[in-house]
Enzyme design. Sequence first.
Site, PDB file in Angstrom:
ATOM      1  N   GLU A  16      29.503 -16.169   5.286  1.00 15.94           N
ATOM      2  CA  GLU A  16      30.257 -16.195   6.550  1.00 15.94           C
ATOM      3  C   GLU A  16      30.396 -17.623   7.044  1.00 15.94           C
ATOM      4  OE1 GLU A  16      29.057 -13.426   9.616  1.00 15.94           O
ATOM      5  OE2 GLU A  16      28.229 -12.047   8.148  1.00 15.94           O
TER       6      GLU A  16
ATOM      7  N   ASN B 266      38.694 -12.908  13.727  1.00 13.37           N
ATOM      8  CA  ASN B 266      37.372 -12.285  13.825  1.00 13.37           C
ATOM      9  C   ASN B 266      36.686 -12.406  12.466  1.00 13.37           C
ATOM     10  OD1 ASN B 266      35.212 -10.665  14.903  1.00 13.37           O
ATOM     11  ND2 ASN B 266      36.031  -8.929  13.735  1.00 13.37           N
TER      12      ASN B 266
ATOM     13  N   ASP C  64      38.588  -3.821  13.460  1.00 13.85           N
ATOM     14  CA  ASP C  64      38.306  -4.271  12.092  1.00 13.85           C
ATOM     15  C   ASP C  64      39.493  -4.064  11.150  1.00 13.85           C
ATOM     16  OD1 ASP C  64      35.806  -5.116  12.909  1.00 13.85           O
ATOM     17  OD2 ASP C  64      34.857  -3.208  12.427  1.00 13.85           O
TER      18      ASP C  64
ATOM     19  N   HIS D  89      33.957 -10.353  10.030  1.00 11.98           N
ATOM     20  CA  HIS D  89      33.305  -9.048   9.890  1.00 11.98           C
ATOM     21  C   HIS D  89      32.393  -9.095   8.660  1.00 11.98           C
ATOM     22  CE1 HIS D  89      32.772  -4.769  10.333  1.00 11.98           C
ATOM     23  NE2 HIS D  89      32.971  -4.635   9.044  1.00 11.98           N
TER      24      HIS D  89
HETATM   25  C1  GRF Z   1      27.884 -11.812  12.020  1.00 13.69           C
HETATM   26  O1  GRF Z   1      27.296 -11.096  10.998  1.00 13.69           O
HETATM   27  C2  GRF Z   1      29.351 -11.484  12.126  1.00 13.69           C
HETATM   28  O2  GRF Z   1      29.933 -11.180  10.901  1.00 13.69           O
HETATM   29  C3  GRF Z   1      29.351 -10.265  13.016  1.00 13.69           C
HETATM   30  O3  GRF Z   1      28.323 -10.495  13.957  1.00 13.69           O
HETATM   31  C4  GRF Z   1      27.368 -11.389  13.400  1.00 13.69           C
HETATM   32  C5  GRF Z   1      27.250 -12.535  14.344  1.00 13.69           C
HETATM   33  O4  GRF Z   1      26.228 -13.418  13.981  1.00 13.69           O
HETATM   34  N1  GRF Z   1      30.661 -10.069  13.600  1.00 13.69           N
HETATM   35  P1  GRF Z   1      26.134 -14.833  14.658  1.00 13.69           P
HETATM   36  O5  GRF Z   1      26.016 -14.613  16.170  1.00 13.69           O
HETATM   37  O6  GRF Z   1      27.352 -15.608  14.303  1.00 13.69           O
HETATM   38  O7  GRF Z   1      24.884 -15.464  14.110  1.00 13.69           O
END
Ligand code: GRF
EC number: 2.1.2.2
Length: 217
Positions: free
Chosen positions: A176, A109, A147, A111
């Site tokens: 990310e 996952n 989480d 986060h």
């Molecule tokens: C991201 O900020 C991720 O960390 C969280 O949800 C959001 C998803 O964004 N779990 P996306 O759909 O990948 O643009």
Amino acid sequence: MNRLRTAILISGRGSNMDALIEAARRPDYPAEIALVLSNRPDAPGLAKAKTAGVAAAAVDHKIYAGREEFERSLQLVLEAYRIDFICLAGFMRLFTPWFIEQWRGRMLNIHPALLPSYRGLHTHERALADGVKIHGCTVHFVVPEMDEGPIVAQAAVPVLDGDTPETLAARVLAQEHAIYPLALRLVASGVARIEGNRVLGALAASDARLLAPEGPA
Ligand code: GRF
């Protein structure tokens, strides 16, 4: 090379999904994105996956009597596509222990915070309210507790004086998109492995773009 057949589970726009699909186009990437699956038939990410040439399907959680019935359907679809590994990417449903057990050690996952700080929702608002100077994101294995779970990769960003939740979210999101493909590479190639609550062979980055060949330029 035997590539890990990976499903990405989404509920919304799917920008992390895009980053994973893009990374997996590289011939040397150890995972292939075999399926994008959403609990929302109208998730914008589904159309993007199709355009990218990736199989895309929805299992609408609203038509099921309960969480476990929904998950049994998800499981059937995952089995039909011979999926070995799951990446949650903005998937907004909590799983039962049954589903998590099916995928123990095989589900990541992402986060939008430096866990174990700021579990749950509205992480950027809460980080600003607390006045922290460093914020970031975490890729971790999924365990029954929300989480939590062994951490594969983290990236930190500065919190700037003029930040709003939106500007901070954008700075974190760029990281990310770098660390998720990197984390999947480390796990799928066997470089990173779980030992207790730790992942050895994993990494931390203050700027993951410096370390991630598959990250955004
Ligand atoms: C991201 O900020 C991720 O960390 C969280 O949800 C959001 C998803 O964004 N779990 P996306 O759909 O990948 O643009």
